[in-house]
Design a protein around this motif. Structure first.
Motif, PDB file in Angstrom:
ATOM      1  N   GLU A  29       0.830  -1.200   0.000  1.00  0.00           N
ATOM      2  CA  GLU A  29       0.000   0.000   0.000  1.00  0.00           C
ATOM      3  C   GLU A  29       0.868   1.255   0.000  1.00  0.00           C
ATOM      4  N   LEU A  33       0.900   4.167  -2.854  1.00  0.00           N
ATOM      5  CA  LEU A  33       0.659   5.569  -2.522  1.00  0.00           C
ATOM      6  C   LEU A  33       1.812   6.449  -2.989  1.00  0.00           C
ATOM      7  N   LYS A  41      -2.013   7.562   3.419  1.00  0.00           N
ATOM      8  CA  LYS A  41      -3.362   7.230   2.978  1.00  0.00           C
ATOM      9  C   LYS A  41      -4.317   8.330   3.420  1.00  0.00           C
ATOM     10  N   PHE A 285      -9.156   0.333  -0.921  1.00  0.00           N
ATOM     11  CA  PHE A 285      -8.803   1.653  -1.451  1.00  0.00           C
ATOM     12  C   PHE A 285     -10.016   2.488  -1.838  1.00  0.00           C
TER      13      PHE A 285
END
Length: 372
Positions: A29, A33, A41, A285
């Motif tokens: 993740e 990003l 996030k 997401f």
């Protein structure tokens, strides 16, 4: 005792597997990003209001069947822009309802270091409450506020950056008008958006009459006035420079390799593209990626068997490597099945500051596979 020890070991192994899985997910993740230019996030309110202009912009980019990541905006120099950020007006309506001016205020945070402003526009809905004669025009002037004025001491320093004249007899009852404010945003970007005093919108009638700003523009609806800033992060040129030269030949029946083995199980499939759907909801997401819900990424898999057919899209090096492997398998490995042509994907998401972003990312989906 042995049984209890075994259960403990199995429990610890299970916990370790869970920890490793979570760590791997977090790392993946974080890497995604970073690729999107986000430091973390985004924390998103579930009730995200997406303006029609932003959604239309996303749809126009998503429907383009091309590898280019340009925003199609007539009259604006956005040939190299691959990012569009939306800002809503935070200014309050004029205290004097008969005012001919209105100050637009947009909360613009510093842009990522690698992004350069290429264009900017303000979109305002006009609904023409005021009644005008057929031969009268509404002149709309847009000013950049260089320095605000001090009441009773000095007037503001303004710079005219765009204007439009609208004939009431030919205009629609309600329409969205776009004003090019690129000079103002370029000026502010040089100062990292410090000293952002807003933009003045002014209405004047050709006959010398007066019209009230609130009778011409809609500043109170959910859409309000929008600022859309277009930027280029440099990935378009970088992607073009790094694109490998490849053969472009059509596949035909004569290109298919000869089958020399009768057992289907023993025949490795040739290098080709296979379906792969990335579901943003399944990977957690969708709270910050507003659209799409997922996309077809595809992947490459299969054998690069000797001799390599023309449709395998192989380089000269791959041909020679496969040939050498055929002569002596222990001397060198076979060439690999990899993507040879990648396509873009447009995303609509919220950034670290909670601002809506439409961005087209290169190299997001596999279009062709080949041996390398």
């Amino acid at each position: 005792m042995a049984s209890g020890t075994m259960i403990t070991v199995m429990f610890l192994l299970s916990m370790l597997h869970t920890v490793l899985a979570v760590t791997a997910y977090e790392e993946a993740e974080k890497q995604f990003l970073t690729k999107l230019g986000l430091s973390r996030k985004p924390i998103v309110n579930k009730n995200v209001d997406i303006p029609c202009a932003t959604m239309e912009l996303y749809k126009s980019m998503s429907e383009k069947n091309t590898a280019k990541t340009n925003f199609p905006l007539p009259g604006l120099h956005t040939k190299s822009a691959n990012t569009a950020r939306t800002y809503t007006n935070t200014g309050s309506p004029p205290i004097n309802s008969k005012s001919q001016r209105y100050r637009l205020q947009f909360d613009i945070q510093p842009l990522p270091e690698r992004e350069q402003v290429t264009a900017a526009e303000v979109r305002i809905t006009m609904f023409y409450k005021a009644r005008l004669e057929d031969d009268e025009f509404i002149h709309v002037l847009v000013h950049d506020i260089i320095e605000p004025g001090i009441k009773g001491f000095s007037k503001p320093i303004l710079r005219l950056i765009d204007s439009k004249s609208i004939n009431r007899s030919t205009a629609l009852k309600s329409e969205v008008i776009s004003f090019d404010v690129t000079p103002a945003i370029e000026r502010l970007s040089e100062k990292n958006f410090d000293g952002n005093h807003g933009i003045i919108v002014q209405c004047v009638i050709t006959s010398g009459g007066q019209t009230h700003i609130m009778d011409v523009f809609d500043f109170e609806s959910s859409e309000k006035a929008l600022l859309i800033v277009y930027t280029d992060d440099g990935t378009i040129e970088k992607n073009a420079n790094n694109m490998m030269e490849r053969y472009r030949t059509k596949r035909s029946a004569d290109d298919e390799p000869t089958k020399t083995v009768t057992s289907k199980k023993s025949i490795p499939k040739i290098c080709q593209r296979h379906p792969l759907w990335v579901d943003f909801q399944s990977i957690g997401f969708t709270d910050w990626i507003q659209a799409p819900q997922g996309y077809a990424a595809y992947y490459c898999y299969g054998a690069c068997k000797y001799p390599l057919a023309e449709h395998m899209n192989a380089t000269n090096h791959a041909v020679m490597q496969t040939f050498m492997n055929h002569l002596n398998p222990t001397s060198v490995t076979k060439s690999c099945c990899v993507p040879t042509k990648l396509g873009p994907q447009t995303l609509l998401y919220l950034d670290d500051e909670g601002k809506l972003v439409v961005k087209t990312y290169p190299d997001m989906t596999v279009e062709e596979c080949g041996c390398r």
